[in-house]
Design a protein around this motif. Structure first.
Motif, short mmCIF file in Angstrom:
data_model
loop_
_atom_site.label_atom_id
_atom_site.label_comp_id
_atom_site.label_asym_id
_atom_site.label_seq_id
_atom_site.Cartn_x
_atom_site.Cartn_y
_atom_site.Cartn_z
N THR A 1 0.74 -1.15 -0.02
CA THR A 1 0.05 -0.12 0.01
C THR A 1 0.66 1.14 0.03
O THR A 1 0.27 2.54 0.06
CB THR A 1 -1.00 0.28 1.13
N LYS B 1 -12.87 -2.25 2.01
CA LYS B 1 -11.91 -1.28 1.65
C LYS B 1 -11.86 0.02 2.65
O LYS B 1 -12.65 0.41 2.99
CB LYS B 1 -12.08 -0.75 0.24
N GLU C 1 -10.47 3.41 3.34
CA GLU C 1 -10.30 4.47 2.71
C GLU C 1 -9.42 5.65 3.29
O GLU C 1 -8.96 6.58 2.63
CB GLU C 1 -11.59 5.33 2.23
N ARG D 1 -6.31 14.76 -8.72
CA ARG D 1 -6.20 13.31 -8.83
C ARG D 1 -5.29 12.95 -10.16
O ARG D 1 -5.61 13.41 -11.17
CB ARG D 1 -7.54 12.34 -8.88
N ALA E 1 -4.35 5.19 -7.54
CA ALA E 1 -4.54 6.55 -7.63
C ALA E 1 -3.74 7.56 -6.80
O ALA E 1 -3.32 7.09 -5.71
CB ALA E 1 -6.12 6.84 -7.12
N VAL F 1 -4.51 2.80 3.49
CA VAL F 1 -5.55 2.29 2.52
C VAL F 1 -5.36 0.99 1.83
O VAL F 1 -4.60 0.84 1.33
CB VAL F 1 -5.36 3.63 1.38
N ASP G 1 -3.49 5.37 -3.35
CA ASP G 1 -4.53 4.39 -3.34
C ASP G 1 -4.33 3.47 -4.27
O ASP G 1 -4.67 3.41 -5.25
CB ASP G 1 -5.99 4.98 -3.45
N PRO H 1 -7.78 1.22 -6.31
CA PRO H 1 -8.91 2.25 -5.93
C PRO H 1 -10.28 1.81 -6.01
O PRO H 1 -10.59 1.27 -7.05
CB PRO H 1 -8.62 3.29 -6.44
N TYR H 2 -11.15 1.76 -4.99
CA TYR H 2 -12.64 1.61 -5.16
C TYR H 2 -13.35 2.75 -5.27
O TYR H 2 -14.41 2.86 -5.73
CB TYR H 2 -13.04 0.66 -3.99
N SER H 3 -12.96 3.95 -4.63
CA SER H 3 -13.60 5.34 -4.73
C SER H 3 -12.79 5.87 -5.71
O SER H 3 -11.54 6.06 -5.62
CB SER H 3 -13.46 5.92 -3.24
N PHE H 4 -13.50 6.71 -6.51
CA PHE H 4 -12.88 7.67 -7.51
C PHE H 4 -13.37 9.33 -7.48
O PHE H 4 -13.28 10.03 -8.08
CB PHE H 4 -13.41 7.19 -8.92
#
Ligand code: ADP
Ligand code: ZN
Length: 746
Positions: free
Chosen positions: A105, A345, A347, A706, A658, A351, A739, A742-745
């Motif tokens: 990570t 996940k 966040e 990002r 990310a 992470v 990250d 990544p699961y969240s964008f």
């Protein structure tokens, strides 16, 4: 599972020679670059994994002996380890997991170690708790009806004669007297001070109790898992079965097999605090509750659990993702229930994805792990296809229960009335369900009353002062709230833009507004709202679940916290109020996640003898997710999703990470983004997208940019990132977050 790029640099158990002061490295639970070297006095006889106290600057801190010294600082300049703590050493497997997670990570190893050492005082021996027991003199006085005893003193003595020894405050409470009375009894020698055992030893789950007789499909699946537990060794198995097929029953059999071999078991569950039915089932099956591990635990409970796990006294832990870092000395099986759930996940901070890291732990500790789901993730499905994971399958619901029928309501034709959100067919179905004295569930994944509030006069929208987000009205609490930073304020009397009074209008529904509509249409229906902010703590969740089970509730309205695991035999109707929510936004997993969630919600209907029906309100009846749900063709849907990912080189066929930069203002964020852009890697198999303002461009007052890094699967994405990060210097006011997967964008 993620590949093992990371080398495990440390933790050699060798080199325990007993020269005068040896040099060892000690890892501290702090976000430092790595372990520090110390002198290890010979008399401490230290070994890797020992918990020690070391000086750092002017402080003394608890750390872990990590291995041989790393640096070449002269011995005279090194400080000495002060003390060894009387706690079981951290196992090699867990030390390797810490290094592995840190490396994967891109987190400082000390930050990962901090997750292992969440309760630092668990490392110290428990402080003795003192209390009082009745003395022989006290018994005599009580028996002889000694007239010098006042009524309160007699009550206090009586309480102790009947119950166990207790702290003074407990005795006073039990007898309804003051602490002074207890003191007086002690002074007269009628009670005596004793040391109390701080807690009863944890109850052992009994593997010999038999579960229900299994169906032949269940028997087959259970047999496979039991064999794996008995053989030991690393292996991942997907336990794939439709909702209500008895997956829990099957993995309980595997747990029993691990307990029989005197091994420990870890069960990871999303939303453990809400899983009261699961806890009750476990207790019934094994005659004792499992230990729980989640954020709602008090400190004392945490401390005791950590210690008892480390000592091997606790055999089964069920927990949220952080339970993965508990110090099991003798783990024999890991279960990840609802393996597809994105709440695995984490966040912030380190992470990481708890399911993936659980697979890593299982491989380091060489033990079987079972991933459980009715709607496995694309990642897991691909791993099964490529024969990295095994699969056992339960194709049908247990007993006479059938899967519910799923029907689509095309909202372009079946419009609700103005300011209403339930279409005529759903209202009709609700009425019939209530008439039949059955229960209904309305699902809407939106907390609060309305997701947006605007001024009717000028169109002004109420926005969070710290985030790029609308404020959500919560009428239960009488507040506007930001769901990203927690900011809350009362609804202003005047529009801050045009000054109009009372001009605000709620736009769109949240669960509270839906509850209002149901009450209006069915005044006699007993309803409850289940959302993370209406349930305060596990107790109220348990009470709500119980009142649904007892049919004290007719209509349950809720968000995704309601979708998980519950089994309500009388629940025959599920209405999904907005099936399209979540389909837009277009992140990598939008369709997959919506499918999983809606499938899971649908799975609440008709779990017993009475058949269930599910209505999906949608404006997109031809969308692949909706079609897959109606035709119950999960495998086709997953295959299409996997194919799309393969075509675009997306995970699990490629790698994704990310990089999120944030600064105190737009300018600093842009400056940092430009610096990273100039240094971005240019190499084959690596693609860098961005910088772009994050969709949540401002979050908690920080301005965000990002980058997305996409690589071929055979590229070591961590190495690429490490090198990139090392090339850029930015001011300390700029934060850089990595990250991986990544699961969240946002
Ligand atoms: P899943 O985890 O696949 O959703 P569960 O294990 O919760 O399914 O089982 C659904 C319901 O069926 C539960 O009430 C469970 O107690 C019951 N059940 C499953 N298998 C059996 C069995 N072999 N005998 C009796 N009841 C069972
Ligand atoms: Zn906010």
């Amino acid at each position: 599972m993620p590949d093992h790029h990371a080398s495990s640099r440390t933790t050699s158990e060798a080199a325990t020679s007993t020269h005068a002061a040896r040099r060892v490295s000690v890892l501290l639970p702090l976000p430092l670059a790595g372990a520090y070297d110390y002198l290890a006095p010979a008399e401490l006889a230290l070994r890797p994994g020992d918990f020690v106290i070391v000086p750092l600057g002017r402080r003394e801190l608890v750390g872990v002996v990590w291995g041989d010294a790393i640096g070449d600082v002269a011995a005279e300049k090194l400080k000495s380890i002060a003390e060894k703590l009387p706690a079981p050493a951290l196992t090699e497997e867990l030390r390797r997991l810490v290094d592995w997670v840190a490396s994967y990570t891109l987190s400082p190893p000390g930050a990962v170690l901090r997750m292992v050492m969440r309760v630092p005082d668990a490392l110290l021996p428990a402080r003795a708790i003192m209390g009082y027991a009745i003395s022989p003199r006290g018994r005599q006085a009580l028996a002889a009806q000694d007239t010098s005893l006042t009524p309160t003193r007699r009550r206090a003595l009586q309480a102790l004669a009947e119950g166990p020894a207790a702290p003074a405050a407990d005795i006073a409470r039990r007898a309804g007297c003051s602490a002074g009375v207890v003191r007086a009894l002690a002074e007269r020698g009628l009670i005596e001070a004793v040391e109390l055992r701080s807690r009863p030893p944890p109850a052992l789950p009994d593997w010999q109790r038999s579960g229900p007789p299994l169906s032949s499909a269940q028997e087959l699946a259970a047999g496979d898992l039991i064999d794996k537990v008995r053989q030991g060794g690393f292996g991942v198995t997907l336990l794939d079965g439709v909702t209500g097929s008895g997956k829990t029953e099957v993995y309980f059999a595997a747990i029993a097999a691990a307990l029989e071999r005197r091994r420990q078991v870890l069960v990871l569950l999303p939303e453990i605090a809400l899983s009261t039915q699961w806890l009750a089932r476990f207790a019934e099956r094994f005659g004792a509750p499992p230990a729980e591990w989640h954020s709602d635990l008090g400190h004392a409970e945490r401390r005791a659990t950590w210690r008892e796990v480390a000592q091997g006294n606790i055999r089964v832990v069920v927990g949220a993702r952080s339970a993965l870092f508990l110090p099991f000395p003798d783990l024999g099986l890991i279960i990840v229930d609802e393996e597809h759930d994105s709440s695995f996940k984490q966040e912030d901070g380190v992470v990481y994805h708890a399911r993936d890291m659980a697979v890593v732990r299982a491989s380091l500790a060489k033990l079987p792990i079972v991933l459980v789901s009715a709607t496995p993730s694309v990642e897991t499905t691909v791993n099964v296809e490529q024969h990295r994971y095994d699969r056992v399958h339960l194709p049908a619901r247990h007993g006479s229960a059938r899967l519910p029928e799923i029907r689509v309501i095309d909202m372009r034709r079946e419009r609700p009335e103005r300011q209403r959100f339930l279409s005529p067919p759903l209202v009709k179905a609700l009425a019939e369900t209530l008439e039949n004295r059955e229960q209904a569930m309305l699902f809407l994944n939106r907390r609060g009353y309305a997701p947006l509030t605007l001024c009717r006069a000028c169109g002004f929208r109420l926005q969070c002062p710290n985030c790029t987000a609308w404020l959500v009205e919560h009428r239960f609490h009488g507040k506007l709230q930001c769901h990203h930073c927690g900011h809350s304020e009362p609804l202003p009397p005047l529009c801050p833009n045009c000054g109009e009074a009372g001009s605000f209008a709620a736009c769109g529904p949240g669960v509270e507004r839906l509850a209002e509509e149901v009450t209006m249409r069915f005044p006699a229906a007993r309803l409850a709202v289940m959302a993370s902010d209406t349930l305060i703590g596990p107790r109220s969740a348990a009470e709500l679940v119980k009142s649904v089970e007892e049919h004290a509730i007719d209509v349950l309205i809720g968000t995704q916290v309601m979708a998980k695991g519950h089994h309500f035999p009388l629940l025959t109707l599920v209405g999904v109020v907005d099936a399209d929510l979540g389909l837009t936004g277009g992140d990598l997993r939008a369709a997959e996640r919506t499918f999983q969630l809606l499938h899971q919600v649908s799975g609440r209907a008709g779990r017993a003898e009475r058949p269930g029906i599910v209505f999906l309100q949608t404006f997109m009846p031809e969308h692949s997710v909706i079609r897959a749900l109606i035709s119950d063709d999960r495998d086709h849907f997953l295959a299409m999703e996997a194919e799309a990912r393969r075509a675009h080189g997306m995970p699990p066929f490629g790698r994704l990470a990310a990089l999120i930069l944030s600064g105190p203002d737009d300018e600093s964020a842009d400056l940092a983004a430009r610096a990273y852009a100039r240094a971005a890697p240019h190499m084959p198999g690596v693609e860098v997208l961005g910088p772009a303002p994050a969709p949540l461009a401002v979050l908690r007052g920080r301005h965000r940019r990002r980058f997305l890094v996409k690589t071929k699967r055979n590229v070591n994405i961590q190495a690429v990132l490490r090198e990139w990060l090392a090339r850029v210097k930015v001011p300390s006011s700029v934060r850089v977050q990595v990250d991986i997967d990544p699961y969240s964008f946002l």
